[in-house]
Design an enzyme around this catalytic site. Structure first.
Site, mmCIF file in Angstrom:
data_model
loop_
_atom_site.group_PDB
_atom_site.id
_atom_site.type_symbol
_atom_site.label_atom_id
_atom_site.label_comp_id
_atom_site.label_asym_id
_atom_site.label_seq_id
_atom_site.Cartn_x
_atom_site.Cartn_y
_atom_site.Cartn_z
ATOM 1 N N SER A 70 42.864 106.301 30.716
ATOM 2 C CA SER A 70 44.348 104.975 31.407
ATOM 3 C C SER A 70 45.816 105.217 30.874
ATOM 4 O O SER A 70 46.098 106.773 30.339
ATOM 5 C CB SER A 70 43.665 104.027 32.058
ATOM 6 O OG SER A 70 44.202 103.304 33.090
ATOM 7 N N HIS B 243 38.663 104.636 39.501
ATOM 8 C CA HIS B 243 39.289 104.193 38.539
ATOM 9 C C HIS B 243 38.319 104.205 37.069
ATOM 10 O O HIS B 243 38.140 103.004 36.674
ATOM 11 C CB HIS B 243 40.472 103.178 37.960
ATOM 12 C CG HIS B 243 41.795 103.620 36.918
ATOM 13 N ND1 HIS B 243 42.507 104.474 36.587
ATOM 14 C CD2 HIS B 243 42.279 102.683 36.080
ATOM 15 C CE1 HIS B 243 43.534 104.300 35.918
ATOM 16 N NE2 HIS B 243 43.171 103.407 35.712
ATOM 17 N N ASP C 185 40.830 107.613 43.173
ATOM 18 C CA ASP C 185 40.834 107.055 41.967
ATOM 19 C C ASP C 185 42.749 106.361 43.600
ATOM 20 O O ASP C 185 43.557 107.107 43.077
ATOM 21 C CB ASP C 185 41.874 107.263 40.883
ATOM 22 C CG ASP C 185 41.952 105.991 39.813
ATOM 23 O OD1 ASP C 185 42.584 104.898 40.372
ATOM 24 O OD2 ASP C 185 42.306 107.005 38.425
#
Length: 232
Positions: free
Chosen positions: A125, A213, A177
């Site tokens: 991320s 995610h 996501d």
């Protein structure tokens, strides 16, 4: 460099080092995401660590700073994030400081005898964004860089175009996501190939059904296989 206690808001860990289980042949720097403590990744990465016994893992910890996305709450963060999905906002000071932090750790590792060509950066991320920005703007010749659910902030791209990086890139992303949508991975890898002219065979994009995610075992297996390949 050790494991210490802490909470998600006040991390006390600075850097965790997972030593190799065999003769040291390469080093991976793993960069965590927004709001995370680095020691939470030790168990998650264990299957990858086990498959690469000659690799040392270095996991730095971001400082706790006010984050706009979290209404100014102090969170472990490499740079300020205004909203998710990421906008074109750019915390230049925060990014510059964090890139310098990673580069300083890499320099220390190189001085111990590990050449840059035996070092890879991996991040999740926000950490994926930082790993990409560092690897694609540094003068070091890394073995490769991997982004798990990351992105390439727009304002950082000009420096990348000046340097014309040419290193292997592994980009893994979940199709559903919503925090960092799959479109960021598709556009980012297009940028690597079409604008930076990194050869097609060096840019790997893996998409995962049902992965939001986060990470899963299939993705980590693919990461381990890619690291095995680039380290030979």
């Amino acid at each position: 460099m050790a494991i210490a206690g802490g909470t998600p808001l006040t991390p006390r860990v600075e850097t965790v080092v997972i030593p190799p289980k065999a003769e040291h042949t390469a080093t991976v720097f793993f960069v965590h995401g927004l709001g995370q403590q680095v020691d939470s990744w030790i168990v998650t990465l264990q299957s990858v660590v086990d498959r690469l016994p000659g690799v040392k893992w270095i996991l730095p910890q971001a400082p706790a700073v006010p984050v706009t996305y979290n209404h100014g709450q102090r969170r472990p963060s490499w740079f300020d994030i205004t909203n998710l999905p990421p906008c074109n906002c750019y915390d230049e000071a925060g990014i510059s400081a964090s890139v310098a932090t990673i580069e300083s750790l890499v320099t220390t590792e190189v001085r111990t005898g590990t050449p840059p060509t035996r070092i890879a950066l991996v991040g999740f991320s926000q950490g994926g964004a930082l790993a990409l920005m560092t690897a694609l703007t540094t003068l070091q010749e890394f073995a490769g860089v991997a982004s798990l659910s990351g992105w390439i902030p727009g304002p950082s791209r000009q420096a990348m175009q000046h340097l014309e990086p040419n290193l292997p890139v592994f980009w893994a992303h979940g199709i559903p996501d919503v925090e960092v949508p799959i479109s960021y991975a598709e556009e980012g890898t297009d940028f690597l190939r079409d604008t930076l002219h990194i050869p097609q065979e060096k840019v790997v994009l893996k998409k995962y059904e049902g992965l939001e995610h986060t990470v899963n075992e299939e993705e980590l297996d693919d990461l381990a296989a890619w690291l095995t390949e680039i380290f030979g």
